[in-house]
Design an enzyme around this catalytic site. Structure first.
Site, PDB file in Angstrom:
ATOM      1  N   CYS A  22       0.836  -1.211   0.000  1.00 34.42           N
ATOM      2  CA  CYS A  22       0.000   0.000   0.000  1.00 34.42           C
ATOM      3  C   CYS A  22       0.867   1.256   0.000  1.00 34.42           C
ATOM      4  O   CYS A  22       1.434   1.625   1.040  1.00 34.42           O
ATOM      5  CB  CYS A  22      -0.932  -0.021   1.214  1.00 34.42           C
ATOM      6  SG  CYS A  22      -2.017   1.416   1.272  1.00 34.42           S
ATOM      7  N   CYS A  29      -0.608   4.152   2.157  1.00 37.70           N
ATOM      8  CA  CYS A  29      -0.464   3.939   3.603  1.00 37.70           C
ATOM      9  C   CYS A  29       0.990   4.176   4.033  1.00 37.70           C
ATOM     10  O   CYS A  29       1.243   4.803   5.049  1.00 37.70           O
ATOM     11  CB  CYS A  29      -0.838   2.508   4.002  1.00 37.70           C
ATOM     12  SG  CYS A  29      -2.250   1.829   3.150  1.00 37.70           S
ATOM     13  N   ASP A  30       1.941   3.654   3.282  1.00 36.98           N
ATOM     14  CA  ASP A  30       3.327   3.583   3.764  1.00 36.98           C
ATOM     15  C   ASP A  30       4.326   4.456   3.005  1.00 36.98           C
ATOM     16  O   ASP A  30       5.471   4.596   3.441  1.00 36.98           O
ATOM     17  CB  ASP A  30       3.814   2.125   3.708  1.00 36.98           C
ATOM     18  CG  ASP A  30       2.964   1.222   4.595  1.00 36.98           C
ATOM     19  OD1 ASP A  30       2.454   1.728   5.614  1.00 36.98           O
ATOM     20  OD2 ASP A  30       2.791   0.039   4.272  1.00 36.98           O
TER      21      ASP A  30
END
Ligand SMILES: Cc1cc2nc3c(=O)[nH]c(=O)nc-3n(C[C@H](O)[C@H](O)[C@H](O)COP(=O)(O)OP(=O)(O)OC[C@H]3O[C@@H](n4cnc5c(N)ncnc54)[C@H](O)[C@@H]3O)c2cc1C
Length: 316
Positions: free
Chosen positions: A134, A137-138
């Site tokens: 992701c 997300c990261d």
């Protein structure tokens, strides 16, 4: 007894919720283990949802969907479904993660899919410690740093472009010479200065320590390449989330293909009367938001007469 239990609250489940409730079913619950919206909420950008122009994240796209459904009476249970049983009288029992269960006259299974692991050495051990699926997300953890993206489809290339705006350099590692992605996406990759392509190449091993990833070794036609990057993002396809349909003996309550995808007809009916499947979980799914939403609508408009018929026959 629920008229319909919808399992999964992504684009397919939410659209099924909208159409079943707006179409007159009084008692419909959508079971979703996390926040509604599905996997697209982890995507940095969606540019192929009809009617939506401009830059929009997956989260932006999905934000209004639950409220629209609630207006028509869809109930939302924030709980994981562990198992669905098909009972002798034709109804279904939904076994929930909190140990309780609910019965339903019909079920729409819309549990979607989950990113596949690429399968190289160290991937599982370092997952969440530098290996990710992701970028939204990261990606921020690697601001100003170099990262590797594994994969060559639309998702891999789109997320590589997203990462190129945060990271100093993005290496795309792809096992083929050419990409299987939309021409527009390939062009954006080619036009991005800080993306470097490593083609005809496969990851051998990601390595690191307690602090996380230190690098990834890649098999290339020129030999083993050691990329010293702290972040590795893999986008190599999806597995369908079909566990809830598994019986104790490992077989499924309805027909599935060899990949575990649920076999449906054009009405999204499975081999079991009253059980419908929609979205990424079904056979031949294009794995797109618009298609998942369409499936949800198709399943719902077919569930409504099914439930009416069952109720009528039970009243007689
Ligand atoms: C990074 C990324 C980028 C993408 N980009 C695009 C794009 O640009 N355009 C596009 O059209 N598509 C894109 N997709 C694909 C798109 O997100 C999917 O095709 C779509 O979300 C499928 O919808 P769905 O409702 O079938 O399943 P999902 O979105 O997977 O939703 C399933 C839901 O079910 C829930 N669930 C699963 N199991 C259970 C359980 N046992 N109990 C309760 N709840 C459960 C999950 O939490 C999830 O919310 C992208 C996907 C990713 C990951």
């Amino acid at each position: 007894m629920l008229d319909c239990a919808i399992i999964g609250g992504g684009p397919a489940g939410l659209t099924a919720g909208l159409y079943t409730t707006r179409g007159g079913l009084a008692n419909v619950t959508m079971f979703e283990k996390g926040m509604p919206g599905g996997q697209i909420t982890g995507s940095s950008e969606i540019e192929n949802y009809p009617g939506v122009t401009g830059e929009i994240t997956g989260m932006d796209l999905m934000m209004p969907w639950p409220e629209q459904c609630q207006r028509f009476g869809l109930k939302h249970a924030m709980v994981e479904v562990m198992k669905v049983d098909h009972n002798d009288d034709g109804s279904f029992t939904i076994h929930k993660g909190d140990g309780t269960s609910e019965d339903a006259l019909s079920v729409i299974i819309a549990t979607g899919s989950t990113p596949k692991r690429a399968g190289f050495k160290g991937e599982d051990e370092l997952f969440g410690k530098g290996v990710s699926t992701c970028a939204t997300c990261d990606g921020f953890f690697y601001k100003g740093k170099e990262v590797a993206v594994i994969g060559g489809g639309d998702t891999a290339l789109e997320e590589a472009v997203y990462l190129s705006n945060i990271c100093s350099k993005v290496y795309i590692v792809h096992r083929r010479e050419t990409f299987r992605a939309a021409p527009n996406t390939i062009k954006r990759v080619m036009d991005t200065e800080n993306i470097e392509l490593i083609l005809n190449a496969t990851p051998e091993e990601v390595y690191g320590d307690k602090m996380g990833v230190n690098g990834i070794k890649i098999n290339t036609p020129e030999g083993l390449l050691d990329l010293q990057v702290p972040g590795v993002f893999t986008f190599v396809g999806m597995n369908v989330n079909n566990d809830v349909l598994k019986k104790e003996d490992g077989t499924f309550i309805c027909d599935v293909n060899e990949a575990g995808e649920v076999i449906v007809n054009l009405r999204m009916r499975t081999s079991v009367p009253g059980l419908y499947a929609a979205g990424d979980i079904r056979i031949d799914a294009p794995k797109q938001v618009v298609a998942a939403a369409g499936d949800g609508a198709v399943a719902a408009v077919n569930v409504i007469p099914y439930v009416d018929e069952v109720k009528n026959s039970r009243e007689k």
